[in-house]
Design a protein around this motif. Sequence first.
Motif, PDB file in Angstrom:
ATOM      1  N   ALA A 270      15.268  -2.649  -1.625  1.00 19.41           N
ATOM      2  CA  ALA A 270      14.747  -1.284  -1.705  1.00 19.41           C
ATOM      3  C   ALA A 270      13.463  -1.184  -2.515  1.00 19.41           C
ATOM      4  O   ALA A 270      13.018  -0.078  -2.827  1.00 19.41           O
ATOM      5  CB  ALA A 270      15.805  -0.358  -2.293  1.00 19.41           C
ATOM      6  N   GLY A 271      12.833  -2.296  -2.821  1.00 13.70           N
ATOM      7  CA  GLY A 271      11.664  -2.278  -3.685  1.00 13.70           C
ATOM      8  C   GLY A 271      10.462  -1.550  -3.111  1.00 13.70           C
ATOM      9  O   GLY A 271       9.682  -0.938  -3.855  1.00 13.70           O
ATOM     10  N   ILE A 272      10.276  -1.609  -1.801  1.00 16.78           N
ATOM     11  CA  ILE A 272       9.110  -0.956  -1.185  1.00 16.78           C
ATOM     12  C   ILE A 272       9.098   0.538  -1.520  1.00 16.78           C
ATOM     13  O   ILE A 272       8.048   1.134  -1.782  1.00 16.78           O
ATOM     14  CB  ILE A 272       9.116  -1.155   0.335  1.00 16.78           C
ATOM     15  CG1 ILE A 272       9.123  -2.647   0.692  1.00 16.78           C
ATOM     16  CG2 ILE A 272       7.914  -0.463   0.973  1.00 16.78           C
ATOM     17  CD1 ILE A 272       7.877  -3.397   0.337  1.00 16.78           C
ATOM     18  N   GLY A 273      10.259   1.160  -1.527  1.00 22.91           N
ATOM     19  CA  GLY A 273      10.350   2.594  -1.758  1.00 22.91           C
ATOM     20  C   GLY A 273       9.987   3.035  -3.158  1.00 22.91           C
ATOM     21  O   GLY A 273       9.884   4.242  -3.416  1.00 22.91           O
ATOM     22  N   LEU A 274       9.784   2.097  -4.082  1.00 21.85           N
ATOM     23  CA  LEU A 274       9.353   2.479  -5.422  1.00 21.85           C
ATOM     24  C   LEU A 274       7.938   3.024  -5.424  1.00 21.85           C
ATOM     25  O   LEU A 274       7.581   3.840  -6.280  1.00 21.85           O
ATOM     26  CB  LEU A 274       9.437   1.272  -6.365  1.00 21.85           C
ATOM     27  CG  LEU A 274      10.841   0.764  -6.696  1.00 21.85           C
ATOM     28  CD1 LEU A 274      10.752  -0.548  -7.458  1.00 21.85           C
ATOM     29  CD2 LEU A 274      11.630   1.797  -7.488  1.00 21.85           C
ATOM     30  N   VAL A 275       7.108   2.580  -4.483  1.00 24.27           N
ATOM     31  CA  VAL A 275       5.696   2.983  -4.484  1.00 24.27           C
ATOM     32  C   VAL A 275       5.235   3.554  -3.153  1.00 24.27           C
ATOM     33  O   VAL A 275       4.057   3.827  -2.962  1.00 24.27           O
ATOM     34  CB  VAL A 275       4.780   1.795  -4.871  1.00 24.27           C
ATOM     35  CG1 VAL A 275       5.017   1.385  -6.319  1.00 24.27           C
ATOM     36  CG2 VAL A 275       4.982   0.609  -3.931  1.00 24.27           C
ATOM     37  N   ARG A 276       6.163   3.758  -2.212  1.00 25.13           N
ATOM     38  CA  ARG A 276       5.764   4.212  -0.884  1.00 25.13           C
ATOM     39  C   ARG A 276       6.774   5.228  -0.366  1.00 25.13           C
ATOM     40  O   ARG A 276       7.974   5.010  -0.457  1.00 25.13           O
ATOM     41  CB  ARG A 276       5.690   3.026   0.090  1.00 25.13           C
ATOM     42  CG  ARG A 276       5.184   3.374   1.479  1.00 25.13           C
ATOM     43  CD  ARG A 276       5.362   2.177   2.415  1.00 25.13           C
ATOM     44  NE  ARG A 276       4.730   2.371   3.703  1.00 25.13           N
ATOM     45  CZ  ARG A 276       5.243   3.071   4.708  1.00 25.13           C
ATOM     46  NH1 ARG A 276       6.409   3.682   4.550  1.00 25.13           N
ATOM     47  NH2 ARG A 276       4.597   3.179   5.857  1.00 25.13           N
ATOM     48  N   GLY A 277       6.270   6.322   0.201  1.00 29.85           N
ATOM     49  CA  GLY A 277       7.151   7.280   0.833  1.00 29.85           C
ATOM     50  C   GLY A 277       7.576   6.812   2.210  1.00 29.85           C
ATOM     51  O   GLY A 277       7.016   5.882   2.777  1.00 29.85           O
ATOM     52  N   GLY A 278       8.579   7.463   2.748  1.00 34.40           N
ATOM     53  CA  GLY A 278       9.068   7.096   4.074  1.00 34.40           C
ATOM     54  C   GLY A 278       9.951   5.871   4.013  1.00 34.40           C
ATOM     55  O   GLY A 278      10.738   5.682   3.075  1.00 34.40           O
ATOM     56  N   ALA A 279       9.849   5.013   5.023  1.00 27.75           N
ATOM     57  CA  ALA A 279      10.663   3.799   5.074  1.00 27.75           C
ATOM     58  C   ALA A 279      10.425   2.976   3.814  1.00 27.75           C
ATOM     59  O   ALA A 279       9.302   2.574   3.531  1.00 27.75           O
ATOM     60  CB  ALA A 279      10.309   2.990   6.316  1.00 27.75           C
ATOM     61  N   GLY A 280      11.498   2.693   3.085  1.00 24.12           N
ATOM     62  CA  GLY A 280      11.331   2.060   1.785  1.00 24.12           C
ATOM     63  C   GLY A 280      12.113   0.785   1.574  1.00 24.12           C
ATOM     64  O   GLY A 280      12.195   0.294   0.448  1.00 24.12           O
ATOM     65  N   THR A 281      12.703   0.224   2.632  1.00 22.76           N
ATOM     66  CA  THR A 281      13.510  -0.983   2.487  1.00 22.76           C
ATOM     67  C   THR A 281      12.950  -2.109   3.346  1.00 22.76           C
ATOM     68  O   THR A 281      12.319  -1.885   4.372  1.00 22.76           O
ATOM     69  CB  THR A 281      14.971  -0.729   2.891  1.00 22.76           C
ATOM     70  OG1 THR A 281      15.010  -0.164   4.207  1.00 22.76           O
ATOM     71  CG2 THR A 281      15.647   0.211   1.912  1.00 22.76           C
TER      72      THR A 281
ATOM     73  N   GLY B 259       3.110  13.085   1.983  1.00 26.10           N
ATOM     74  CA  GLY B 259       2.254  13.934   1.182  1.00 26.10           C
ATOM     75  C   GLY B 259       1.517  13.233   0.067  1.00 26.10           C
ATOM     76  O   GLY B 259       0.755  13.862  -0.665  1.00 26.10           O
ATOM     77  N   LEU B 260       1.726  11.910  -0.090  1.00 25.68           N
ATOM     78  CA  LEU B 260       1.052  11.151  -1.136  1.00 25.68           C
ATOM     79  C   LEU B 260      -0.104  10.356  -0.528  1.00 25.68           C
ATOM     80  O   LEU B 260       0.015   9.828   0.572  1.00 25.68           O
ATOM     81  CB  LEU B 260       2.020  10.184  -1.811  1.00 25.68           C
ATOM     82  CG  LEU B 260       3.248  10.806  -2.485  1.00 25.68           C
ATOM     83  CD1 LEU B 260       4.148   9.706  -3.027  1.00 25.68           C
ATOM     84  CD2 LEU B 260       2.831  11.752  -3.589  1.00 25.68           C
ATOM     85  N   PRO B 261      -1.225  10.259  -1.228  1.00 23.51           N
ATOM     86  CA  PRO B 261      -2.353   9.474  -0.705  1.00 23.51           C
ATOM     87  C   PRO B 261      -2.052   7.987  -0.744  1.00 23.51           C
ATOM     88  O   PRO B 261      -1.206   7.523  -1.526  1.00 23.51           O
ATOM     89  CB  PRO B 261      -3.498   9.831  -1.659  1.00 23.51           C
ATOM     90  CG  PRO B 261      -2.811  10.182  -2.941  1.00 23.51           C
ATOM     91  CD  PRO B 261      -1.525  10.860  -2.546  1.00 23.51           C
ATOM     92  N   ALA B 262      -2.726   7.227   0.109  1.00 22.36           N
ATOM     93  CA  ALA B 262      -2.576   5.769   0.083  1.00 22.36           C
ATOM     94  C   ALA B 262      -3.078   5.234  -1.250  1.00 22.36           C
ATOM     95  O   ALA B 262      -4.031   5.746  -1.833  1.00 22.36           O
ATOM     96  CB  ALA B 262      -3.348   5.140   1.239  1.00 22.36           C
ATOM     97  N   GLY B 263      -2.433   4.187  -1.746  1.00 23.67           N
ATOM     98  CA  GLY B 263      -2.833   3.598  -3.018  1.00 23.67           C
ATOM     99  C   GLY B 263      -4.139   2.835  -2.901  1.00 23.67           C
ATOM    100  O   GLY B 263      -4.678   2.615  -1.809  1.00 23.67           O
ATOM    101  N   ALA B 264      -4.640   2.394  -4.046  1.00 24.67           N
ATOM    102  CA  ALA B 264      -5.920   1.692  -4.087  1.00 24.67           C
ATOM    103  C   ALA B 264      -5.901   0.414  -3.254  1.00 24.67           C
ATOM    104  O   ALA B 264      -6.938  -0.008  -2.730  1.00 24.67           O
ATOM    105  CB  ALA B 264      -6.274   1.368  -5.538  1.00 24.67           C
ATOM    106  N   ALA B 265      -4.717  -0.205  -3.122  1.00 30.69           N
ATOM    107  CA  ALA B 265      -4.636  -1.446  -2.344  1.00 30.69           C
ATOM    108  C   ALA B 265      -5.055  -1.240  -0.898  1.00 30.69           C
ATOM    109  O   ALA B 265      -5.449  -2.189  -0.224  1.00 30.69           O
ATOM    110  CB  ALA B 265      -3.211  -2.001  -2.400  1.00 30.69           C
TER     111      ALA B 265
ATOM    112  N   VAL C  90       0.858  -1.173   0.000  1.00 31.43           N
ATOM    113  CA  VAL C  90       0.000   0.000   0.000  1.00 31.43           C
ATOM    114  C   VAL C  90       0.900   1.230   0.000  1.00 31.43           C
ATOM    115  O   VAL C  90       1.740   1.396   0.888  1.00 31.43           O
ATOM    116  CB  VAL C  90      -0.929   0.020   1.231  1.00 31.43           C
ATOM    117  CG1 VAL C  90      -1.825   1.249   1.195  1.00 31.43           C
ATOM    118  CG2 VAL C  90      -1.764  -1.254   1.281  1.00 31.43           C
ATOM    119  N   GLY C  91       0.745   2.075  -1.007  1.00 28.71           N
ATOM    120  CA  GLY C  91       1.586   3.252  -1.120  1.00 28.71           C
ATOM    121  C   GLY C  91       1.153   4.347  -0.168  1.00 28.71           C
ATOM    122  O   GLY C  91       0.401   4.125   0.774  1.00 28.71           O
ATOM    123  N   GLY C  92       1.622   5.562  -0.441  1.00 33.27           N
ATOM    124  CA  GLY C  92       1.258   6.704   0.382  1.00 33.27           C
ATOM    125  C   GLY C  92       2.426   7.203   1.212  1.00 33.27           C
ATOM    126  O   GLY C  92       3.540   6.688   1.146  1.00 33.27           O
TER     127      GLY C  92
END
Length: 382
Positions: A299-310, A24-30, A19-21
């Motif tokens: 580091a894949g999490i950080g492709l779609v999520r701000g903040g902690a990305g690893t 300052g970015l909104p949470a993703g559709a997931a 789930v992204g977000g």
Amino acid sequence: MNLTFHWFLPTYGDSRHVVGGGHGLPAGAAGGQRPATLGYLTQIARAAEQLGFEGALTPTGAWCEDAWLTTAMLARETERLKFLVAFRPGILSPTLAAQMAATFQRHAPGRLLLNVVTGGESHEQRAYGDFLDKDARYARTGEFLAVVRALWRGESVTLDGTHIQVEDAQLARVPDPVPPVYFGGSSPAAGEVAARHSDVYLTWGEPPAQVAAKIAWIRELAAREGRSVRFGIRLHVITRDTSDQAWAEARRLLDGFSEEAVRAVQEGLARSESEGQRRMLELHGGSTANLEVSPNLWAGIGLVRGGAGTALVGSHGEVAERIAEYHRLGIDEFIMSGHPHVEEAYWFGEGVLPLLADQGLWQHPGAAEARSESGQVPFVSR
């Protein structure tokens, strides 16, 4: 010192996908696949409590539910679990924050931890009526925490600061115990505030060499203030019985990232004012290639999520080894999460924590109480 582990409460929703977000970015559709209802968050909190996590971090921002209200409700649904409540000092007064903390500690004794988030994105801060720039926000945080600390000591406080003004502020009852303050930030302004006011300095999951440099930096700053601080790290985790199974799960998550979603998120995060976010982005550069930036650190999490990305990715033994490596650098507290948060809590709690217990690095927080009552240790699966 035994290691301390915290889990995470996804108050923006959960999913079998990332789930992204954030920032300052909104949470993703997931995030709508498992809405952040009180019932679902209770499932996560109770699982974390049973498995031996000390507490659970609850995020802050326009993309998620309010952390204070949510954790106050969850405190009634759990018995021991502590709540690491993230909040922004520019949005409420220091006197009110000190009072809220005292009230929380009184109704849920000893179960409040505070994560002070200065706020890295000016456009999101302005939505809350905060128009200070980044450096001014850190200066205000320092004044804010100075007032809160004095109030918790039972003092009457008057301050005519640059950003904070209070007159004859005092608490009717101080918190007992005083909640520890967790604080993160990678900029010079953040380091100064952490050295003066934090109990636990938090870093996102950078490679060990970068984490070691950050620990040395904060230790030196704190020593100048005549203080010492503890250190914690924020990481996602994908742990399985074998390394191949764990990396297969990482690839499954990566396959769920469309090129359009990655591009849109990276464009948004590229505008971030956060030094920590910049360091996260540098690990992957917006590319899906070469995402293992250090052994078992993905580091894949950080492709779609701000903040902690690893995320730590590997077999239970490999993940335990990486945790021990960070511990040797000086990290004593680990804030973990995974997708989905119920299932990943069990993978980690049943797979990794027993290995750390065997090494004498971890003990279930309820172990002493359970032994005294029943002569048995709490449930820890081998």
